[in-house]
Every structure is written in structure tokens, then in C-alpha cells.
Design a protein around this motif. Structure first.
Motif, PDB file in Angstrom:
ATOM      1  N   TYR A  11       5.740   7.905 -13.331  1.00  0.00           N
ATOM      2  CA  TYR A  11       4.959   7.609 -11.861  1.00  0.00           C
ATOM      3  C   TYR A  11       3.963   8.549 -11.837  1.00  0.00           C
ATOM      4  O   TYR A  11       3.700   9.606 -12.222  1.00  0.00           O
ATOM      5  CB  TYR A  11       5.893   7.843 -10.796  1.00  0.00           C
ATOM      6  CG  TYR A  11       7.123   6.778 -10.884  1.00  0.00           C
ATOM      7  CD1 TYR A  11       6.999   5.720 -10.071  1.00  0.00           C
ATOM      8  CD2 TYR A  11       8.203   7.383 -11.514  1.00  0.00           C
ATOM      9  CE1 TYR A  11       8.114   4.872 -10.052  1.00  0.00           C
ATOM     10  CE2 TYR A  11       9.427   6.355 -11.484  1.00  0.00           C
ATOM     11  CZ  TYR A  11       9.341   5.245 -10.723  1.00  0.00           C
ATOM     12  OH  TYR A  11      10.508   4.514 -10.633  1.00  0.00           O
ATOM     13  N   SER A  35      -0.231  -2.333  -4.793  1.00  0.00           N
ATOM     14  CA  SER A  35      -0.115  -1.787  -6.304  1.00  0.00           C
ATOM     15  C   SER A  35       0.545  -0.356  -6.091  1.00  0.00           C
ATOM     16  O   SER A  35       0.609   0.500  -6.884  1.00  0.00           O
ATOM     17  CB  SER A  35      -1.738  -1.427  -6.780  1.00  0.00           C
ATOM     18  OG  SER A  35      -2.502  -1.120  -5.909  1.00  0.00           O
ATOM     19  N   THR A  36       0.559   0.237  -4.773  1.00  0.00           N
ATOM     20  CA  THR A  36       1.198   1.284  -4.420  1.00  0.00           C
ATOM     21  C   THR A  36       2.034   1.478  -3.417  1.00  0.00           C
ATOM     22  O   THR A  36       1.875   0.641  -2.346  1.00  0.00           O
ATOM     23  CB  THR A  36       0.055   2.528  -4.452  1.00  0.00           C
ATOM     24  OG1 THR A  36      -0.594   1.996  -3.066  1.00  0.00           O
ATOM     25  CG2 THR A  36      -0.903   2.394  -5.557  1.00  0.00           C
ATOM     26  N   GLY A  37       2.804   2.371  -3.294  1.00  0.00           N
ATOM     27  CA  GLY A  37       3.488   2.622  -1.801  1.00  0.00           C
ATOM     28  C   GLY A  37       2.698   3.953  -1.291  1.00  0.00           C
ATOM     29  O   GLY A  37       2.359   4.830  -1.910  1.00  0.00           O
ATOM     30  N   THR A  38       2.124   3.612  -0.085  1.00  0.00           N
ATOM     31  CA  THR A  38       1.238   4.486   0.386  1.00  0.00           C
ATOM     32  C   THR A  38       1.545   4.837   1.866  1.00  0.00           C
ATOM     33  O   THR A  38       1.919   3.988   2.605  1.00  0.00           O
ATOM     34  CB  THR A  38      -0.161   3.829   0.753  1.00  0.00           C
ATOM     35  OG1 THR A  38      -0.480   3.429  -0.721  1.00  0.00           O
ATOM     36  CG2 THR A  38      -1.179   4.684   1.111  1.00  0.00           C
ATOM     37  N   THR A  84       2.244   5.281  -7.466  1.00  0.00           N
ATOM     38  CA  THR A  84       1.942   4.128  -8.370  1.00  0.00           C
ATOM     39  C   THR A  84       2.598   4.280  -9.595  1.00  0.00           C
ATOM     40  O   THR A  84       2.936   5.353 -10.220  1.00  0.00           O
ATOM     41  CB  THR A  84       0.519   3.993  -8.525  1.00  0.00           C
ATOM     42  OG1 THR A  84       0.317   2.474  -9.182  1.00  0.00           O
ATOM     43  CG2 THR A  84      -0.051   4.882  -9.391  1.00  0.00           C
ATOM     44  N   THR A  85       3.070   3.188 -10.376  1.00  0.00           N
ATOM     45  CA  THR A  85       3.644   3.063 -11.748  1.00  0.00           C
ATOM     46  C   THR A  85       2.230   2.735 -12.949  1.00  0.00           C
ATOM     47  O   THR A  85       2.709   2.745 -13.891  1.00  0.00           O
ATOM     48  CB  THR A  85       4.777   2.104 -11.856  1.00  0.00           C
ATOM     49  OG1 THR A  85       4.182   0.943 -11.600  1.00  0.00           O
ATOM     50  CG2 THR A  85       6.049   2.570 -11.036  1.00  0.00           C
ATOM     51  N   THR A 109       7.331   4.846  -1.472  1.00  0.00           N
ATOM     52  CA  THR A 109       8.552   4.312  -2.497  1.00  0.00           C
ATOM     53  C   THR A 109       7.648   3.478  -3.397  1.00  0.00           C
ATOM     54  O   THR A 109       6.982   2.884  -2.820  1.00  0.00           O
ATOM     55  CB  THR A 109       9.693   3.666  -1.569  1.00  0.00           C
ATOM     56  OG1 THR A 109      10.244   4.638  -1.015  1.00  0.00           O
ATOM     57  CG2 THR A 109      10.490   3.129  -2.614  1.00  0.00           C
ATOM     58  N   GLU A 110       7.855   3.617  -4.491  1.00  0.00           N
ATOM     59  CA  GLU A 110       7.628   2.480  -5.553  1.00  0.00           C
ATOM     60  C   GLU A 110       8.557   2.358  -6.672  1.00  0.00           C
ATOM     61  O   GLU A 110       9.180   3.317  -7.253  1.00  0.00           O
ATOM     62  CB  GLU A 110       6.095   3.215  -6.183  1.00  0.00           C
ATOM     63  CG  GLU A 110       5.510   2.192  -7.386  1.00  0.00           C
ATOM     64  CD  GLU A 110       4.801   0.961  -6.733  1.00  0.00           C
ATOM     65  OE1 GLU A 110       4.438   0.355  -7.606  1.00  0.00           O
ATOM     66  OE2 GLU A 110       4.801   0.717  -5.380  1.00  0.00           O
ATOM     67  N   GLU A 157      -1.158  -1.965  -0.781  1.00  0.00           N
ATOM     68  CA  GLU A 157      -0.002  -1.393  -0.941  1.00  0.00           C
ATOM     69  C   GLU A 157       0.809  -2.503  -1.864  1.00  0.00           C
ATOM     70  O   GLU A 157       1.755  -2.370  -2.409  1.00  0.00           O
ATOM     71  CB  GLU A 157       0.872  -1.478   0.303  1.00  0.00           C
ATOM     72  CG  GLU A 157       0.005  -0.268   1.408  1.00  0.00           C
ATOM     73  CD  GLU A 157       1.376  -0.006   2.519  1.00  0.00           C
ATOM     74  OE1 GLU A 157       2.594  -0.274   2.251  1.00  0.00           O
ATOM     75  OE2 GLU A 157       0.831   0.638   3.448  1.00  0.00           O
TER      76      GLU A 157
END
Length: 462
Positions: free
Chosen positions: A140, A35-38, A257-258, A51-52, A33
């Protein structure tokens, strides 16, 4: 041109599905998490969000079916907290499905019935490029996973149907993808009825049944998603139990992720445990469900050298089912009397790693066996030998204690035969007015990487 460029620019049109089977690119591993919103969704969750940076993306978990331009589609709906500029759906190196902006902050993802829907339901993750007009940053990538799930259960509580229906590798002719569910009930039989999409029911044990669908039947079961399946069990204790449940296509996980999606969610390789399980199955095996999911198994199908796709592993001993050796051990144990006795107290089997950090030797195997057995004798008190030297052990001799040749033949059949590296041990134990010995053997078969450990004894009156 590499697809990540196309995913960013949107210059590639939707690819036309050219085959009926699922795409072979595997599902991605769990990601951090950091590196990402999971998020993962429970069966009853109506929405799933991630959310990211400045973007919050939310999917309705329940997919519905519609006909678009004469094609039946699974439709997934999502909303964003930012105005949308561009969306695009794909799997690694290929456009897949169709993503559309349907209002300023709403989008939909369409998966045509057939090859594309089957691939996603079988565990292939779907990537979605999402570009926004506002916020920082504005680019994204989302990753969703869609799976068949039961919900809306009604009826008997002593008839339990598992929520998850999992893709498995089960071969029947040209088909290998099986969607497998499970029902638990103490019953003599279980019957499933529905207008269509009825699974094949098979007993596993006294209170467990498999529910199996090939894709065509699964699709019929989930479209329309409003149609329930009815489960009727003839209870072992008498009477019947009945339950209904709906099988649907659900968004079960969402990540955002961005960063570059290919770096964040790389396609995983064949895993050592799956590789060993797959290659350890007897000849003629068609059901590999015990080895993992459909995609976990398919990653290992054509791997001949695990070191090509996996990091080396330190020596370990993975337990194998050694039940097939029981008849030979029981036969060897026969024949004890008041004047002479013998037996094998225990036996076990293991497999060493397919891609070891250092070459596996009988010396390293015996050391590892000794680490796992507090009662193991001093390894320096034994003798290292090969197949020709096995006659040094009473376990493999032909004499009045037992038929060692037959025992070795059974072990050969189990382990695959060929070269053997061995450690043999015999040591005296206390015995009043008699002679008794502890005898042990560790056999390592380099070709199959299998290890067989025998712990026995023999003795005679003075």
C-alpha cells in the motif's frame, strides 16, 4: 533509477536535507474515493483513519516533538490492523523524513526540524510505503498532509482566531513562504504574546487582523506544542478581550491506495485562475496571497505559456477589479448642462483564458459580453475596428462632451496598452424635444487578454 522502484524495494537510504527552503514539488489534488480511502480531519479530531482493501491505517492527528540523535523531530504515530513488514517515507522522487516500525502494528514518521518539516508544513504531501505480512494485497501507499492548526482555545468569544494557518507566497528579500493566520475582532489593536514564536500582526479591516509567521517563528510557536499563545484585543467599543490558543502541527488528511502513487496522486500543474491572478498583479507586488496557497502560486512562477502545462479552455470572461478606472470615468462624466449632457453609466473589466481552445477575437469577445448582458444591443448594429478607429466613438473624442483622450490613456494604463481590437456602438433612444444616444464600447487588448466594457450616453436639446 525511478524512485517508485526504490519506494517498493527500500534500497534507498534517507536523503540528507541539503537546503533550508521548502521543496518545490506541489501538494496533490483531491482524489476520488473510488481509487483511494481518503479522510480529512477536523481540528478537534484525535485520530484520522483510512481503509483500502484489507488495510486500515490510523494516524494520531497531533504531532509531538522529540529529540532523536541530537536532532529535534516532529513525530507522527500511526497504527494498522495488519502486521507490518516494511515502511518507507518519501516525496515524489526523493526520500523524505523517516518511517519506522515500532511494534507489530504500529509505526512512526519522523520529520526533522528545518528543511523537511518546513516543506511538509508548506503543503508538500508525504507518501509512505506500507507493506504488510498478511492480507490481500500486502503493498500500500499512504499519503498524509500535515499543517499548522490552532486548537484548545480558551477565553473571550468575541475574539475569534481561525483554526487554519495557511502557507502563502509573500516576498520579503530572499524569503517567499509566509504562514498566515487570521483573527476576527472589532478592535483598535491586537497584541499576541508568547515565550517565542510570536506572529507579526497587521490590520486587514475594522475587525480582521493577519497573523504572519516566517518558518523560524512558526517552528518556535509549535514546539513545544503545549505552549499557548495569548491574544489581547483593545475593543473598539471599549475594554479588552483575551483568548489563548495552542498552535500545533496536525495530520489534516490521510489517503490510502494499492495503486501506483504517482498515478493516483500526480503533481498538479499551474492552474489558469492562479496564473491569471499572479500575472495580473501590479508591478512591485510582493503579497500574492489572494492568488492561492504558497504551492499553488509557485507552480505558476516560471510558466510562460499556460498551454504547456494546462488543457485549453473555452472562451470565458473572468471579472477583474476595474476600480482604478473610476477617476478617469468621473472626469469624463463632468461638464453636462441643460443644453448637452453625457455620462458613462457603467464600466467593467475582464480577462480571457490564457490557453483558449480557439483563438480569441473581438467578435467572440463581444458575443460573450452580449450573452452576459440582457440589455446589450444587437452586436451586428455595432462596428468592429482597431485603435485607429476609436475616434469614431464620442467616448474617445476630445470635444465639449469630455476628454476622451485622457479616458483612453487611463484604460491603456489599466490594460497594458498595445494593439486594441474594438467594437463600437451608437444608437438613438427616445427623447422628447431632444436628441439622445446610447453609446457603447468593448475594447480587447490581445497582449494582456484584458477586456474593458463601457456603457454610456450623450444628448443635446433640439
Amino acid at each position: 533509477m525511478h524512485f517508485r522502484t526504490l519506494g517498493l524495494t527500500g534500497l534507498l537510504a534517507l536523503a540528507t536535507a541539503a537546503c533550508s527552503g521548502p521543496v518545490s514539488d506541489p501538494a496533490s489534488p483531491q482524489v476520488s474515493e473510488e481509487s483511494t480511502g481518503t479522510t480529512t480531519a477536523a481540528a478537534t479530531a484525535e485520530r484520522i483513519s483510512a481503509t483500502e482493501a484489507s488495510l486500515q491505517l490510523s494516524f494520531e492527528t497531533l504531532g509531538t516533538f522529540e529529540t532523536r540523535n541530537g536532532v529535534r523531530m516532529l513525530v507522527l504515530h500511526a497504527t494498522a490492523n495488519r502486521y507490518l513488514n516494511y515502511v518507507f517515507s518519501y516525496v515524489p522522487d526523493d526520500a523524505f523524513g523517516q518511517a519506522n516500525i515500532i511494534s507489530e502494528r504500529r509505526l512512526e514518521v519522523l520529520l526533522p526540524e528545518g528543511h523537511e518539516l518546513n516543506s511538509i508544513l508548506a503543503g508538500l504531501p508525504l507518501f509512505i510505503t506500507v507493506n504488510t505480512n498478511t492480507g490481500t494485497p500486502t503493498h500500500y501507499t499512504a499519503k498524509i498532509e500535515v499543517a499548522p492548526r490552532f486548537y484548545d482555545f480558551r477565553g473571550a468569544t468575541n475574539l475569534w482566531v481561525e483554526e487554519a494557518v495557511t502557507p502563502r507566497y509573500v516576498v520579503d528579500g530572499l524569503e517567499s513562504l509566509m504562514y498566515r493566520g487570521s483573527a476576527d475582532v472589532a478592535a483598535t489593536s491586537l497584541n499576541v504574546t508568547a515565550p517565542d514564536g510570536i506572529p507579526t500582526v497587521s490590520r486587514v479591516d475594522a475587525d480582521t487582523f493577519n497573523l504572519d509567521w516566517r518558518y523560524n517563528a512558526l517552528y518556535q510557536a509549535i514546539d513545544p506544542h503545549t505552549q499557548a499563545l495569548t491574544f489581547t484585543a483593545a475593543l473598539t467599543a471599549g475594554g479588552t478581550a483575551q483568548k489563548t490558543g495552542r498552535l500545533v502541527a496536525r495530520v489534516t488528511s490521510l489517503a490510502l491506495t494499492t495503486s501506483d502513487a504517482y498515478d493516483v496522486w500526480p503533481s498538479p500543474n499551474c492552474q489558469p485562475a492562479v496564473y491569471d491572478c499572479f500575472h495580473n498583479q501590479p508591478a512591485g507586488t510582493t503579497d500574492f496571497s489572494a492568488c492561492g496557497t504558497y504551492r499553488e502560486v509557485t507552480r505558476c512562477l516560471y510558466v510562460t505559456n499556460l498551454c504547456d502545462v494546462s488543457q485549453p479552455q473555452p472562451l470565458s470572461l473572468s471579472v477583474l477589479d476595474s476600480a482604478s478606472l473610476a477617476p478617469a470615468v468621473a472626469t469624463w462624466n463632468l461638464g453636462s448642462n441643460n443644453g448637452a449632457w453625457h455620462g458613462i453609466n457603467s464600466y467593467s473589466a475582464y480577462r480571457t483564458p490564457a490557453c483558449p481552445t480557439t483563438p480569441t477575437t473581438i467578435q467572440s469577445v463581444v458575443t460573450k459580453v452580449a450573452e452576459q448582458d440582457q440589455g446589450f444591443p444587437d452586436v451586428t448594429a455595432g462596428t468592429y475596428t482597431n485603435r485607429a478607429g476609436l475616434a469614431q466613438s464620442i467616448l474617445f473624442m476630445n470635444n465639449y462632451y469630455g476628454d476622451g483622450t485622457a479616458l483612453l490613456q487611463a484604460i491603456d494604463a489599466f490594460a497594458g496598452g498595445g494593439d486594441i481590437q474594438a467594437w463600437l456602438y451608437t444608437g438613438g433612444v427616445s427623447c422628447h424635444n431632444c436628441h439622445e444616444f446610447d453609446t457603447r464600447a468593448v475594447l480587447y487588448y490581445p497582449a494582456s487578454r484584458k477586456v474593458v466594457v463601457l456603457n454610456g450616453y450623450y444628448g443635446y436639446d433640439s
